[in-house]
Write a protein that holds these residues in place. Structure first.
Motif, mmCIF file in Angstrom:
data_model
loop_
_atom_site.group_PDB
_atom_site.id
_atom_site.type_symbol
_atom_site.label_atom_id
_atom_site.label_comp_id
_atom_site.label_asym_id
_atom_site.label_seq_id
_atom_site.Cartn_x
_atom_site.Cartn_y
_atom_site.Cartn_z
ATOM 1 N N THR A 1 -5.581 4.002 15.717
ATOM 2 C CA THR A 1 -4.459 3.069 15.546
ATOM 3 C C THR A 1 -4.679 1.874 16.475
ATOM 4 O O THR A 1 -5.476 1.932 17.411
ATOM 5 C CB THR A 1 -3.115 3.714 15.877
ATOM 6 N N THR B 1 2.263 -2.228 12.148
ATOM 7 C CA THR B 1 2.238 -1.095 11.219
ATOM 8 C C THR B 1 1.481 0.067 11.843
ATOM 9 O O THR B 1 0.676 -0.125 12.758
ATOM 10 C CB THR B 1 1.578 -1.493 9.879
ATOM 11 N N SER B 2 1.747 1.264 11.356
ATOM 12 C CA SER B 2 1.051 2.456 11.868
ATOM 13 C C SER B 2 0.076 3.014 10.845
ATOM 14 O O SER B 2 -0.648 3.974 11.119
ATOM 15 C CB SER B 2 2.069 3.536 12.249
ATOM 16 N N THR B 3 0.040 2.435 9.641
ATOM 17 C CA THR B 3 -0.936 2.827 8.617
ATOM 18 C C THR B 3 -1.681 1.574 8.157
ATOM 19 O O THR B 3 -1.101 0.496 8.104
ATOM 20 C CB THR B 3 -0.251 3.494 7.409
ATOM 21 N N TYR B 4 -2.959 1.753 7.796
ATOM 22 C CA TYR B 4 -3.804 0.591 7.547
ATOM 23 C C TYR B 4 -4.507 0.644 6.191
ATOM 24 O O TYR B 4 -5.493 -0.045 5.967
ATOM 25 C CB TYR B 4 -4.842 0.478 8.678
ATOM 26 N N GLY B 5 -3.963 1.471 5.278
ATOM 27 C CA GLY B 5 -4.533 1.529 3.936
ATOM 28 C C GLY B 5 -4.457 0.195 3.226
ATOM 29 O O GLY B 5 -5.276 -0.111 2.352
ATOM 30 N N GLY C 1 -7.021 6.569 9.104
ATOM 31 C CA GLY C 1 -5.959 7.104 9.953
ATOM 32 C C GLY C 1 -6.484 7.817 11.185
ATOM 33 O O GLY C 1 -5.737 8.543 11.848
ATOM 34 N N ASP D 1 0.113 8.963 2.645
ATOM 35 C CA ASP D 1 0.413 8.860 4.076
ATOM 36 C C ASP D 1 -0.316 7.687 4.724
ATOM 37 O O ASP D 1 0.220 7.047 5.641
ATOM 38 C CB ASP D 1 0.029 10.159 4.803
ATOM 39 N N ILE D 2 -1.551 7.406 4.290
ATOM 40 C CA ILE D 2 -2.289 6.292 4.895
ATOM 41 C C ILE D 2 -2.157 5.017 4.067
ATOM 42 O O ILE D 2 -2.816 4.016 4.345
ATOM 43 C CB ILE D 2 -3.777 6.648 5.106
ATOM 44 N N ASP D 3 -1.302 5.056 3.030
ATOM 45 C CA ASP D 3 -0.916 3.870 2.254
ATOM 46 C C ASP D 3 -2.052 3.313 1.399
ATOM 47 O O ASP D 3 -2.199 2.102 1.248
ATOM 48 C CB ASP D 3 -0.383 2.779 3.192
#
Length: 378
Positions: A376, A329-333, A373, A140-142
């Motif tokens: 944001t 983007t909404s995820t920052y992994g 996460g 989910d958080i990439d």
């Protein structure tokens, strides 16, 4: 009542055989450890003799069950069977038809062992479920799970324990650059990561906020509009601007701007797979005699492309990272994946299109919360 004895290596084997031969209504009435007969028995592990019973009126049901060829025993049904055995042993008194007298203490020990077995099975099941939750959270958080092999090798009782360990890991592995930019600074990176806009933001920050004398050079003459875009920004900020096509022109441009505190050099986006293009870019960087080389990477880069890009640009000996397009983007992994694989510090992040506002030096805590996460950009 039908009574049968089984010689098995462990209780799991006993439960499986009893359920298959006598059916799910059978009950275990005793168990004891014995040695296999003969001299060889002294050199082998002890076996378990398990005695099970089934009421006569339930035999027909058992025979029907036995005729059905089960290829696999469902794990959940096995758990239900164990639970039922425990329930029956807690509630029923051993019937008069039992041919062997059973010590009540043995029954208590047997029930205790089965309960312990059930608890172990349930505990292992819970741990597997937690692993699934952790993997789902990382997706989910990439985050690239290949980068967390040691962490994922541990058994966690809940996902909060994993998050704490992951936070500790981020604290060790995330590094923020504290370098004070001066001299000749070159930005490199793939096409489409926003180098030109980023260099304009950086020029504005250095000139308008840090009050440094800044000069701009671009060799990005391949992309339509790139020169005009940077020229417009330079005119608005009253910054000297040079366009370079050949190595000889680069040498002259650097000389003309040598009075500047910082000279920012915008380069052409190159494919990391094209070694010839990367070599051409390296020749320009050597002619600049750069003091700082920064790799610009987009926060929207696919995980499977990160390693290829980093390996391709290693030849340019970049020292720091600028992560762009975090507003897209909404995820920052991806940020962690880039930092982990490059082993380089983050110098700046960009969070929008506004020049010069949407560029900043992040704090380590900010980056950690973005990756986890918990925060944001928008």
């Amino acid at each position: 009542m039908v009574i049968k004895k089984y010689l098995v290596k462990n209780m799991n084997e006993a439960l499986t055989r009893i359920r298959y031969e006598l059916g799910k209504d059978a009950i275990i009435i005793s168990q004891r450890k014995i040695r296999e007969s003969g001299i060889k028995g002294y050199f082998k592990p002890k076996l378990i003799e398990v005695t099970a019973a089934l009421e006569n009126n339930k035999i027909d049901k058992k025979n029907k069950f036995a005729r059905e060829k089960e290829e696999d025993i469902d794990f959940r049904n096995s758990l239900d069977s164990i639970k039922k055995i425990i329930s029956e042993k807690d509630k029923k008194i051993i019937k008069e038809e039992v041919k062997e007298e059973v010590n009540s203490e043995n029954i208590k020990n047997e029930v205790k062992e089965i309960k312990e077995l059930l608890n172990r099975v349930i505990k292992n099941t819970n741990k597997e479920e937690e692993k699934d939750l952790i993997s789902e959270y990382l997706r989910d958080i990439d985050i690239d799970e290949k980068l967390l092999i040691d962490l994922l090798a541990k058994n966690y009782d809940n996902i909060d324990e994993f998050k704490k360990d992951f936070m500790d890991l981020l604290e060790k592995e995330i590094d923020i650059s504290t370098n004070n930019l001066s001299g000749k600074v070159v930005l490199v990176g793939p096409t489409g990561v926003g180098k030109t806009t980023t260099i304009a933001k950086l020029a504005g920050r250095l000139a308008l906020i840090e009050k440094k004398k800044v000069g701009l050079i671009t060799i990005d003459t391949y992309r339509i509009g790139a020169v005009e875009q940077l020229k417009t920004y330079a005119e608005i900020m009253n910054i000297p601007f040079k366009v370079v096509i050949t190595l000889k022109e680069m040498e002259g441009a650097v000389k003309e701007l040598e009075s500047c505190d910082v000279i920012l050099v915008d380069t052409t986006g190159r494919s990391s797979k094209n070694t010839m293009q990367i070599s051409e870019l390296r020749a320009f960087i050597q002619k600049v005699n750069a003091d700082h080389i920064m790799l610009v990477m987009s926060g929207t880069t696919k995980n499977r492309d990160i390693q290829t890009i980093l390996e391709g640009y290693n030849e340019l000996a970049y020292e720091e990272l600028i992560i762009t397009k975090l507003d897209e983007t909404s995820t920052y992994g991806c940020v962690y994946n880039i930092v982990k694989r490059s082993n380089k510090p983050i110098a700046y992040i960009t969070t929008g299109q506004d020049v010069p506002d949407d560029i900043k030096v992040p704090s380590k805590n900010e980056i950690e919360k973005l990756i986890l996460g918990e925060e944001t950009i928008c």
